[in-house]
Design a protein around this motif. Sequence first.
Motif, short mmCIF file in Angstrom:
data_model
loop_
_atom_site.label_atom_id
_atom_site.label_comp_id
_atom_site.label_asym_id
_atom_site.label_seq_id
_atom_site.Cartn_x
_atom_site.Cartn_y
_atom_site.Cartn_z
N PHE A 411 0.86 -1.19 0.00
CA PHE A 411 0.00 0.00 0.00
C PHE A 411 0.89 1.24 0.00
CE2 PHE A 411 -2.45 -3.39 1.90
CZ PHE A 411 -3.72 -3.21 1.38
N PHE A 412 0.40 2.33 -0.60
CA PHE A 412 1.19 3.56 -0.65
C PHE A 412 0.27 4.72 -0.96
CE2 PHE A 412 1.12 1.54 -4.75
CZ PHE A 412 0.90 2.57 -5.66
N GLY A 413 0.72 5.93 -0.69
CA GLY A 413 -0.01 7.13 -1.07
C GLY A 413 0.40 7.59 -2.45
N SER A 414 -0.53 8.23 -3.17
CA SER A 414 -0.20 8.65 -4.53
C SER A 414 -1.09 9.80 -4.99
CB SER A 414 -0.36 7.47 -5.49
OG SER A 414 -0.01 7.87 -6.82
N VAL A 426 -6.94 15.03 -3.68
CA VAL A 426 -5.82 15.04 -4.63
C VAL A 426 -4.80 13.98 -4.27
CG1 VAL A 426 -6.11 17.46 -5.21
CG2 VAL A 426 -4.62 16.81 -3.30
N PHE A 427 -5.07 13.21 -3.24
CA PHE A 427 -4.11 12.21 -2.77
C PHE A 427 -4.88 11.08 -2.12
CE2 PHE A 427 -0.14 10.93 -0.55
CZ PHE A 427 0.76 11.18 -1.57
N GLY A 428 -4.44 9.85 -2.30
CA GLY A 428 -5.15 8.73 -1.70
C GLY A 428 -4.27 7.51 -1.58
N VAL A 429 -4.82 6.44 -1.00
CA VAL A 429 -4.09 5.20 -0.82
C VAL A 429 -4.34 4.29 -2.02
CG1 VAL A 429 -3.82 3.14 0.60
CG2 VAL A 429 -4.21 5.36 1.68
N TRP A 430 -3.27 3.73 -2.53
CA TRP A 430 -3.32 2.77 -3.62
C TRP A 430 -2.59 1.50 -3.17
CZ3 TRP A 430 -4.87 3.89 -8.91
CH2 TRP A 430 -5.42 5.16 -9.07
N ALA A 444 -6.82 1.47 -6.62
CA ALA A 444 -7.14 2.46 -5.61
C ALA A 444 -7.91 1.85 -4.44
CB ALA A 444 -7.96 3.59 -6.22
N VAL A 445 -7.65 2.36 -3.25
CA VAL A 445 -8.49 2.08 -2.07
C VAL A 445 -9.46 3.25 -1.96
CG1 VAL A 445 -8.55 1.64 0.40
CG2 VAL A 445 -6.61 0.84 -0.96
N THR A 446 -10.62 3.12 -2.53
CA THR A 446 -11.54 4.26 -2.67
C THR A 446 -12.05 4.76 -1.33
OG1 THR A 446 -13.37 2.71 -3.03
CG2 THR A 446 -12.25 3.58 -4.98
N PHE A 468 -2.97 6.10 8.32
CA PHE A 468 -2.28 7.11 7.53
C PHE A 468 -2.57 8.47 8.11
CE2 PHE A 468 -6.24 5.77 5.60
CZ PHE A 468 -6.96 6.96 5.50
N ALA A 469 -1.86 9.49 7.64
CA ALA A 469 -2.09 10.86 8.06
C ALA A 469 -2.79 11.60 6.95
CB ALA A 469 -0.77 11.55 8.40
N GLY A 470 -3.71 12.49 7.34
CA GLY A 470 -4.42 13.24 6.31
C GLY A 470 -5.11 14.45 6.89
N ARG A 471 -5.76 15.20 6.00
CA ARG A 471 -6.53 16.38 6.41
C ARG A 471 -7.92 16.26 5.80
NH1 ARG A 471 -1.87 19.07 4.53
NH2 ARG A 471 -3.03 19.80 2.72
N SER A 472 -8.94 16.48 6.63
CA SER A 472 -10.27 16.62 6.04
C SER A 472 -10.33 17.98 5.35
CB SER A 472 -11.35 16.50 7.12
OG SER A 472 -11.22 17.54 8.07
#
Length: 602
Positions: A411-414, A426-430, A444-446, A468-472
């Motif tokens: 798994f990775f971000g892309s 604009v970014f997600g887990v694949w 993709a992990v939708t 993972f880390a992210g922002r709403s």
Amino acid sequence: MRMARLKLFVIVSLSLVLGPSCETGTEADASTTPTDTTGHPVIPLDGRGGGVIAYAHQPGPVSGVHEIYAINADGTGNTRIIGAQIGLNHHDWSPDAKHIAAVGYPDQTTWSIYVFDADGSNLTRLTSTTGVWDSDPCWSPDGTKIVFTRIYRTQGDRNEIWIMNADGSNRRWNGVEGDGAKWSPDGSRFVYSSNRSGNFDIYSSNIDGTDEQELTSTPFDETKPAWSPDGSRIAFTANAGGDYEVYVMNADGTDPLQLTDNNVGDYVPKWSPDGSLIAFDSGLPGDNHWEVYVMNADGTNLIRVTNTPAPATAINPVWRPRFLGQERPQQTAIPFAPEVLSTEYLVHSSLNFSPQSDELYWSALLDGGPEETLLFSAFDGVTLGWPERMLSLTGLNDHGPAVSHDGDKIFFGSFKPFPNEDSDSVFGVWYVERVGQSWSMPQAVTATLDTVRSVGQVSVASSGNLYFAGRSLGETEPKLYWSELVNGEYVASEQLVGPVNRADAMDPYVDPEERFILFASSEIGNSYGIIDLYISRRMGDGSWGEPVNLGEQVNSEHFERFPSMSRDMNYVFFVRAIGDQYPSENTDFYWISSDVLQALPD
């Protein structure tokens, strides 16, 4: 059936004369080695000169009072590990280098197997059988078992090969009469010597004693065999010329080659972890005085390692095991393979491992960024291969890989375009799936798409749950999120609940059992530098507790980011960038023993 025979030692000799002309390593006695107030050297045991060697130090002429010391292969850092309250000798490191098994002499007449921690603490007796001597312990490659020699004193010192669990339980004879058994690197066979024919020859067999093969058959004694790290060769000693010398041969007994020739006894050859060097003890100093020497695996470049004033002596060298070809850290974090992993690209993620730790994955910036891609390095059992790009990822801006528990997915971000055209992300887990020796095209992990605007480093638990880390969409600072795997599908991402998300949090690594999470932050406070690493433990109600700084053994005044752990959970890895920029040309992977986590408050 005999596979091969060492024919009367008609052998090509390198005619290496081990004498006063040999190169001498830095002297390690008190007169030349700086010491602290306890008398211990301040030079670190960091593998200088090719590795760290433990050896038995006999302070005087009385047998059975041996102490265990360790020393760098260049002769620096001489350090006593454990004293001689019972006398310890014939030792072996555990594969994780955290413990040592040795023969102890509790009453000067009994030989028993003991184990103790690598710092000399927690001495524990494993065997105690009346009427026999137990000697030559050797750990299995997976660290779960110990093979040893049982000597029957009332039966003409008849030797048997015995096996037990690493805690001393389930002791049993494997049905073979032999001495000094050593495990093959893959753990499937033993090599050992036996004098059942009147003199010592070398044999190998399966660990259950079946498929025994005689590797040497001469009128001389061949003893103390040891497998090379790749399993292709065996080093041993033999007295074909009257005194014992060091030899090597192929693992099937063919092509024997004499390495030393000096008219004194050379004993107990042991291979360095990378197979390039052989350590042994020798009577070269004379007057019944023994020292540890190291030479190249072809017999060249002899170096004297120990310098013990007579009548003291140094014998039975054993190399400290490495991890992925690297000298292990002790109490201080040290760079991990910088000459391979951070030479060509700027590292920009955690270091992740395949289940067998034979593949390493991370991401790095190309030409200083912003383009980023995933890299891997293969470990062949001795060295790390040069980094390669994952060919199935033809695009750029792929970040923070995490290898699944079974090794079948990464798994990775892309920044790849998501299939959901209505998303603002604009970014997600694949992820990619293993296909034979390669990987599939990315999928993709939708579930990571709709609520989280950006995703950094990804971590995957053994359950398959993603962290993972992210922002709403309304946030400016990252928080920690997770996406639960339910019935084979990932559900919508949610923030972790609890104090862990009270401030800026990024670069998570989750323990495979989801008991704790490591992450980086620049805003929690009580920090050592610009960005520090922290741990948060999972509480009984499922929330995540107050972050605890990993402390000065990990954090510095610089940037520390992207934590992860080895598959065996013995080491913490992270990225440190020295300076005031991240990343920079001074950005490397570092590692330290996971004991640093055990010392932290709950």
